[in-house]
Every structure is written in structure tokens, then in C-alpha cells.
Write an enzyme that holds these catalytic residues in place. Structure first.
Site, PDB file in Angstrom:
ATOM      1  CD1 TRP A   1       6.485  62.037 -48.340  1.00 24.32           C
ATOM      2  CD2 TRP A   1       4.883  60.887 -47.305  1.00 24.32           C
ATOM      3  NE1 TRP A   1       7.080  61.328 -47.314  1.00 24.32           N
ATOM      4  CE2 TRP A   1       6.119  60.611 -46.667  1.00 24.32           C
ATOM      5  CE3 TRP A   1       3.732  60.269 -46.822  1.00 24.32           C
ATOM      6  CZ2 TRP A   1       6.223  59.746 -45.571  1.00 24.32           C
ATOM      7  CZ3 TRP A   1       3.841  59.406 -45.720  1.00 24.32           C
ATOM      8  CH2 TRP A   1       5.072  59.156 -45.112  1.00 24.32           C
ATOM      9  CG  ASP A   2       8.129  65.743 -46.887  1.00 24.21           C
ATOM     10  OD1 ASP A   2       8.002  64.758 -47.630  1.00 24.21           O
ATOM     11  OD2 ASP A   2       9.188  66.003 -46.286  1.00 24.21           O
TER      12      ASP A   2
ATOM     13  CD  GLU B   1      12.105  57.691 -48.508  1.00 20.14           C
ATOM     14  OE1 GLU B   1      13.120  58.202 -47.990  1.00 20.14           O
ATOM     15  OE2 GLU B   1      11.309  58.310 -49.225  1.00 20.14           O
TER      16      GLU B   1
ATOM     17  CE  LYS C   1      15.099  58.068 -44.711  1.00 23.42           C
ATOM     18  NZ  LYS C   1      15.100  58.360 -46.147  1.00 23.42           N
ATOM     19  CD  GLN C   2      10.336  58.111 -43.509  1.00 24.52           C
ATOM     20  OE1 GLN C   2      11.378  58.026 -44.131  1.00 24.52           O
ATOM     21  NE2 GLN C   2       9.450  59.058 -43.736  1.00 24.52           N
TER      22      GLN C   2
END
Ligand code: IFM
Length: 729
Positions: free
Chosen positions: A340-341, A479, A591-592
Site C-alpha cells: 500500500w506504500d 501491524e 507500530k505506526q
């Protein structure tokens, strides 16, 4: 280009312990291929790699395919009075050094002209001193052309120079060997190699020609084809030689070897300069569309140009059947797979500055709808579910297990099965492209099918439970939490996606009724299906805490162990490595950007100003930034919320991910998403670019020391230039 310093990344002196780091930073490319910045002469520990878009292969015994390291075109060996030039040469101070002495070295990547330069001052055993200047570029004007020029200057003495330029067929990806049927041969002043990938069967061919001041001789040995030449320099004199290499694959045409030989065979002695000029002209034109100029912060200036450069050298201009991997084409990390980046981090730069590239990248997904349909079917649903990791086939290529650690332990990777938000991420990118470009033809012919068939999947995937719709067993952007129920990011984005799909059907019916009819039949967009979508939109469960006025990342998130991430400072790696997989799964460590990512994508539609602030304050202190995707998104959202200090701190952190290797893995390749995120942090975050009533408009919240930010975007075919000035400076 003004102030060269703000266009250049340099290394001096030679840092043998950081070979692989600089190989990544100094990659050159042209959207067809990239070549890591390995040296012309080999060094232990190096990872020379040239990666060509679309050339994937699954090596024997490996679980998934990867991008193939093609034959090495860089090698050039130089001897001065019989002493081989090497930067490992010792005895700097000795006047008669054994093996020669490196007296100085510097490398510079010029971002403006996408050219890598190196200078070395070297003393041979004979005492002769030479300055050697290497230049290389991957032509943007002719993407099959790679050029090297070496100039040797006699600083002391009148040395005899011998050179050998080679092509090596035996390239590998770490422990995997992808190339079979290798052939190497040289004749006259042309050398050539061919190889075929072992499983996927792509043929690759390279041909090099050496232009030297004196006669060129051919030599073949095993898997190497070489060209050599010798000449004498006068005291104080200098000479240059050029190596031009052409590369083709069977993806381009049926006879790649003939094409490569023809290209170099037809070149004249002045070809290097002509190619350099054409390459420089293309880059000047490209930068005129994409540059972001920042006054008042030189570090930020260099960082954004570096980030844009690395995305541009990976951006396919002539090919709509490939996409940009998470590590661009600059390293072997993530095996060249596409995540998806690309759609949510990299694509906005392309959509807003070079829409034809964005269209190519989206067409890559359209061409892979059959793989996405197959994946949905395998899971028991209609519609399309894109793979979490994608390659050339369009099938799911996420490995199921991590590589074993030192004790042989492996961890199950679930993302290929349950990180399904990829569907809406791609739909988001299609809709964003359409909104900015107004490219109705693309939407009608390709985009609509993507948006609608991924919506069909969601319509079936959402589960009616407890009088509402839920989506169980998901991985959101964070994640660290696997197979959770009701990721707010996913549920809210699905709700948004379905409403966009319904609006799109309305548009198709009005503007392209034949397409509406065709898609309706092909995707079974029956009235009952659309009624179900409406029901889901109305009744989707969006986890929310009414008392705290925040979104809840997923059901049960706040029942997990609270670990403030600031407790573990200073630390180099992520908390995951520190506390271990099992404990992290049971904690609130994120995580993000997850809820924060949702806020970036949906802006005001994500919630009220109060909810947005509450969300940010809640999740920021729990976020580890264990993924490079995180800091730039936090910078963007913090800027919009007026949290200036956090915004700048996060921006600096994102800017350092590749340039300072603050995550410790740049050797594996550039972090494409972080580069694209950095651009969005500036343009959408600090400058507040949005589509207003009269077209694109800004709403600046610049860092306090930035004087001005200038950039251009294209909106519906028309260029708009912005000079965003900080009144406070
Ligand atoms: O896509 C990302 C993911 O969000 C976090 N881990 C790395 C992937 C590739 O960059």
C-alpha cells in the site's frame, strides 16, 4: 539550478564500513531500472545490484518471487603503472606504497542532473599520482542506456594506464540465484551478456561498448565479458574513456540482445556527451514540475529533494504494467514487492505533479484485477481483494513465515491474509487521482472497475452482527496487533469506500451509461447489492469512546497493557525488538500511524476538531514509529492540528530515515513510503494544500523558521504554482 549545495548528497572520505548504506543513497535510475551505488572496482561486503522493473523470479527453494538482480554493468578496473587502483590501498604516507595509496576520495550524487560523480587521488607503487574522476548516469532520455565516463589526470609522473571494462553475468540476490542460461562474449570493442530467469523465463541482455583513446581488445572468461585498452599519459596530461551500456529484456521486445548490441554498436565517439545533454535536459524539465523549494531550512531542503529524487528514479514513465516497490529499485529489501506504500504514500506526488506516471501505477493494479478476484474467491467472497504484497503476477506474494532467527524460530506472517485495507487504499488512490486530474477516461475505462469490484468484496466481507456491521480478523496499519476485530481504520475506510462506490455508479450512469451497464452486469451490481452497501454505510460499527470522545483503534484496544513508549528512551530500534512479539501483541504499543493515518486521509471527515485532537494526543504517546511509514504522517496531521513542535520533530525524524539511517536498514533500500510521506507532510501538512471552491488552495502552518515554501501542482491539466510565505519570519 541555484545553490548547488542544496542539490547534492556527498560522501567523503571513503567509508568501507558503510558500503551498503551509501550504495542505497547513491542509486541512480530512470524509472526503467535503478543501479545501486556500488563502485566500479569490487570491495568485500558490497551489494552491487541493478534492478529492472517487472523482472521477478522465484528461485528454487524460495517461498515467494523477488525482483531480480540483473548482470552487473559497472565493473571497470584501472591500473596505473601496473598498480591496480583500489580504495582499500594502505600506507597513505609512504612514498613507495606497496599496492598503491589512496590519498583522497569524495563522491557526490547530484540530484538535479541525477549523476553520480567520484574523485580519487591515488599514488601508484611507481610514485605516479593520478586523479581519477568517475561519472555515471542512467539516461532519462533513453531508459535503456547507461553511461560511464572516467577521466584520469597525471598529477605526478607520466603513468602508463591500463583499463578493463566488463559485464558480469553471475549476479545474485544474497543467497538466491535467479539467472540461468548465462552467456558472455566480447568482440572488437563490444561486450555482451545474456541470461534468463530460472522460473519466470524473462530474458535479459546487456551490451557495452568501450570508447578509449587507444585500441580496444576483447576478452572472454566464464561468465564475464571484458574490453581492455592501454595508453600513456604525459606528465600533467589527462585522458577520458567512456563505457556505454544498453540493456533490454524480453518484457521490452522479442530479441533483447540484438537491440542492446544495435544501440551501442550505433553509438559514435561523442555519444556520451550527447546522451549526457539529453539526460540533463529531461531532468531539468522533470524538476520544473516536481521541485519543492524551502527557504530557511537547508536540511529540510536537501531532504525533500533527496526524497523526490528517489521516487522519480523509480517512477515508471513508459510502462503501465509495473509499480514501485516498498524499497523502490534501490535495494533488495522486501524483495521488490509492492505494498500500500505505493498508493497512499508515493502516488500523491505523482498524481499532483506527473499524472501520467500516477496513471501508469494505477493501471498496474487494473491489469491485476484477475489476481485480486482470485484471492477474493479463495477466501470465499465475490469481488476483488488485492494482494498485500504484489509482484508481476498479481497474486498474493506475502511470505507466510519470517526467515528463521539464530535459534531457528520463525514468526507467522498474517498480513497476506488479513491486512485487507489494501483494497480501500487502492480505491482511495484512484479517487484522489480522478479528483485532481479530472481524467474521466481513466475512471470510465479502468478506475471504476477497481473501485467497484473492491467494494463488492467489502459488501460481502462485512458481517451483520449485533444489529450492526462488523469486520473481524483484520490487521490495520498498526501491524503490532494481528487479527483483531473492527479496526477503526478499516471499518471507517470501508464505509467511505462504499459511499464513493455508490456515487461513482451514479456518475457512470449519467456520463457513460454503456460502461455502467457493462460493469453492472460483469460485477453483479444488482439493486439488492447496492441496497446492502447502503445498509453497511448506515450501520457500520465505528469503534468510538463517547466519554473520552476518541476513536478506539479496535475493539478491546484499551483493555491491553499500557506501555508509554517514552519510557524506553533513548533507544535505537523499535520497542518490538526490545519487548518481544508476544508482549507487544498484548499491549497498547502501536507500530505506526493508524487512527492518525485515518485522520490524514479523511481530514475533517474523520471527526470534529475536538475528536481529532483527542485522537492524536491519545495515540501519539502510544506509537513506537517502528515503521518508517509513521513519522511523516504524524508530521502531516500534527501540522494540521497546530501542534507545531511535534509536527517539526516528526518531520525531522522522517527526513533522517534514509539520509541518516535512523532505522538502521537503509542498506536494504530506500524507504519509498517515507519519501512520499515527507512530500505530503510539506504539501498537505505544513502548506495545507487542498481543493477549495476555486481549485487548489493552501492554508499554511509552516514551521516557525521556514521563510517560504514554493512548489507546483497540476490540477485538471493546468499547472498551479504556490509560494507559501511565512509572515512571522
Ligand atoms: O507496508 C509497510 C507496512 O505498513 C509496515 N511494514 C513495512 C511495509 C512495507 O514498507
Amino acid at each position: 539550478m541555484s545553490n548547488k549545495r542544496l542539490w547534492q548528497i556527498s560522501e567523503s572520505p571513503f567509508q568501507p564500513e558503510r558500503l551498503r548504506h551509501f550504495e542505497t543513497l547513491f542509486a541512480i535510475g530512470n524509472g526503467y531500472l535503478s543501479a545501486r551505488g556500488a563502485f566500479e572496482e569490487a570491495y568485500p561486503g558490497e551489494t552491487p545490484a541493478t534492478l529492472v522493473h517487472g523482472i521477478f523470479n522465484r528461485a528454487a527453494g524460495k517461498p515467494v518471487p523477488e525482483l531480480v538482480n540483473v548482470p552487473n554493468w559497472l565493473p571497470i578496473r584501472i591500473s596505473i603503472d601496473g598498480t591496480p587502483f583500489s580504495m582499500q590501498a594502505k600506507a597513505r604516507d609512504s612514498l613507495k606504497p606497496e599496492g598503491g595509496a589512496l590519498l583522497g576520495h569524495g563522491r557526490t550524487l547530484d540530484l538535479g542532473s541525477a549523476t553520480l560523480r567520484r574523485q580519487a587521488l591515488f599514488r601508484a607503487e611507481s610514485g605516479s599520482i593520478v586523479r581519477i574522476c568517475f561519472k555515471r548516469f542512467a539516461s532519462l532520455a533513453n531508459v535503456h542506456l547507461l553511461a560511464q565516463r572516467v577521466t584520469i589526470e597525471a598529477v605526478e609522473g607520466a603513468p602508463h594506464i591500463s583499463i578493463r571494462a566488463a559485464l558480469h553475468a553471475d549476479a545474485r540476490n544474497h543467497d538466491a540465484c535467479h539467472l540461468g542460461s548465462k552467456l558472455a562474449f566480447a568482440d572488437g570493442d563490444v561486450a555482451a551478456v545474456t541470461a534468463t530467469t530460472s522460473q519466470s523465463g524473462y530474458a535479459i541482455a546487456l551490451a557495452s561498448r568501450l570508447f578509449s583513446p587507444s585500441k580496444v581488445q576483447a576478452a572472454n572468461c566464464d561468465e564475464m565479458a571484458a574490453l581492455s585498452s592501454e595508453f600513456q599519459l604525459e606528465s600533467g596530461g589527462s585522458a577520458s574513456f567512456d563505457k556505454l551500456t544498453a540493456i533490454y529484456s524480453s518484457r521490452d521486445l522479442a530479441e533483447p540482445l540484438d537491440a542492446a548490441k544495435r544501440m551501442v554498436g550505433g553509438a559514435s565517439a561523442g555519444a556520451y556527451e550527447a546522451h549526457r545533454q539529453a539526460h540533463a535536459d529531461c531532468w531539468r524539465d522533470t524538476w520544473s514540475k516536481c521541485d519543492v523549494a524551502i527557504e530557511g531550512d537547508d536540511r529540510a531542503q536537501l531532504a525533500i529533494r533527496f526524497a523526490i529524487y528517489h521516487l522519480l528514479i523509480a517512477a515508471p514513465r513508459q510502462d503501465d504494467d509495473v509499480s514501485i516497490g516498498a524499497k523502490t529499485l534501490s535495494g533488495l529489501g522486501y524483495k521488490g514487492h509492492v505494498f500500500w506504500d505505493t498508493e497512499l504514500f508515493v502516488l500523491p506526488l505523482m498524481t499532483l505533479t506527473q499524472p501520467s506516471i500516477a496513471r501508469n501505477l494505477l493501471t498496474y493494479r487494473h491489469r491485476r484485477l484477475s489476481g485480486a478476484r482470485r484471492k477474493a474467491r479463495e477466501f470465499g467472497y465475490a469481488g476483488a481483494l488485492f494482494p498485500w504484497e504484489s509482484t508481476d503476477t498479481g497474486l498474493e506474494t506475502t511470505p507466510k513465515w519470517t526467515d528463521p532467527d539464530a535459534d531457528g524460530a520463525r514468526i507467522r506472517i498474517w498480513t497476506g491474509e488479513t491486512e485487507q485495507h489494501i483494497n480501500s487504499d487502492i480505491a482511495y488512490a484512484v479517487l484522489q487521482y480522478w479528483r485532481w486530474t479530472g481524467d474521466d477516461a481513466f475512471m470510465r475505462d479502468k478506475g471504476a472497475e477497481i473501485v467497484l469490484d473492491t467494494a463488492v468484496f467489502w459488501g460481502e466481507r462485512a458481517e451483520r452482527k449485533r444489529g450492526r456491521y462488523e469486520i473481524s480478523r483484520q490487521i490495520g496499519p498498526d501491524e503490532y496487533h494481528e487479527n483483531i476485530d473492527n479496526s477503526v481504520f478499516t471499518n471507517r475506510l470501508v464505509q467511505w469506500h462504499l459511499s464513493q462506490a455508490i456515487a461513482l455508479i451514479g456518475w457512470l450512469r449519467e456520463k457513460a451509461p454503456d460502461v455502467a451497464q457493462r460493469l453492472s452486469a460483469a460485477l453483479d451490481l444488482s439493486p439488492s447489492r447496492l441496497a446492502a452497501w447502503r445498509d453497511i454505510i448506515e450501520n457500520m460499527h465505528i469503534p468510538f469512546d463517547d466519554e473520552k470522545q476518541i476513536h478506539v483503534q479496535f475493539d478491546g484496544f484499551f483493555d491491553l497493557e499500557y506501555i508509554p513508549v517514552s519510557k524506553y528512551q533513548p533507544r535505537i530500534g523499535g520497542i518490538w525488538g526490545l519487548l518481544g512479539h508476544e508482549r507487544i501483541l498484548q499491549s497498547q504499543v502501536i507500530k505506526q500511524a493508524d487512527v492518525v493515518m485515518l485522520m490524514a486521509l479523511l481530514g475533517d471527515e474523520a471527526g470534529s476538531a475536538e475528536v481529532m485532537r483527542n485522537n492524536f494526543n491519545t495515540y501519539y504517546q502510544r506509537t513506537d514509529h517502528g515503521s518508517s511509514l509513521s513519522p511523516a504522517i504524524h508530521a502531516w496531521v500534527a501540522a494540521r492540528l497546530g501542534l507545531a513542535d511535534i509536527a517539526y520533530e516528526m518531520f525531522e525524524r522522517a527526513a533522517a530515515i534514509d539520509l541518516e539511517d535512523n532505522q538502521g536498514n537503509v542498506a536494504d533500500g530506500i524507504h519509498a513510503a517515507s519519501c512520499g510521506g515527507l512530500w505530503q507532510a510539506i504539501v498537505f501538512g505544513f502548506c495545507g494544500l487542498h481543493i477549495g471552491q476555486g481549485g487548489p488552495a493552501v492554508d499554511p502552518k509552516l514551521p516557525k523558521h521556514w521563510r517560504r515554501v514554493s512548489f507546483s501542482v497540476t490540477y485538471r491539466g493546468k499547472a498551479h504554482h504556490f509560494d507559501v510565505v511565512n509572515p512571522a519570519v
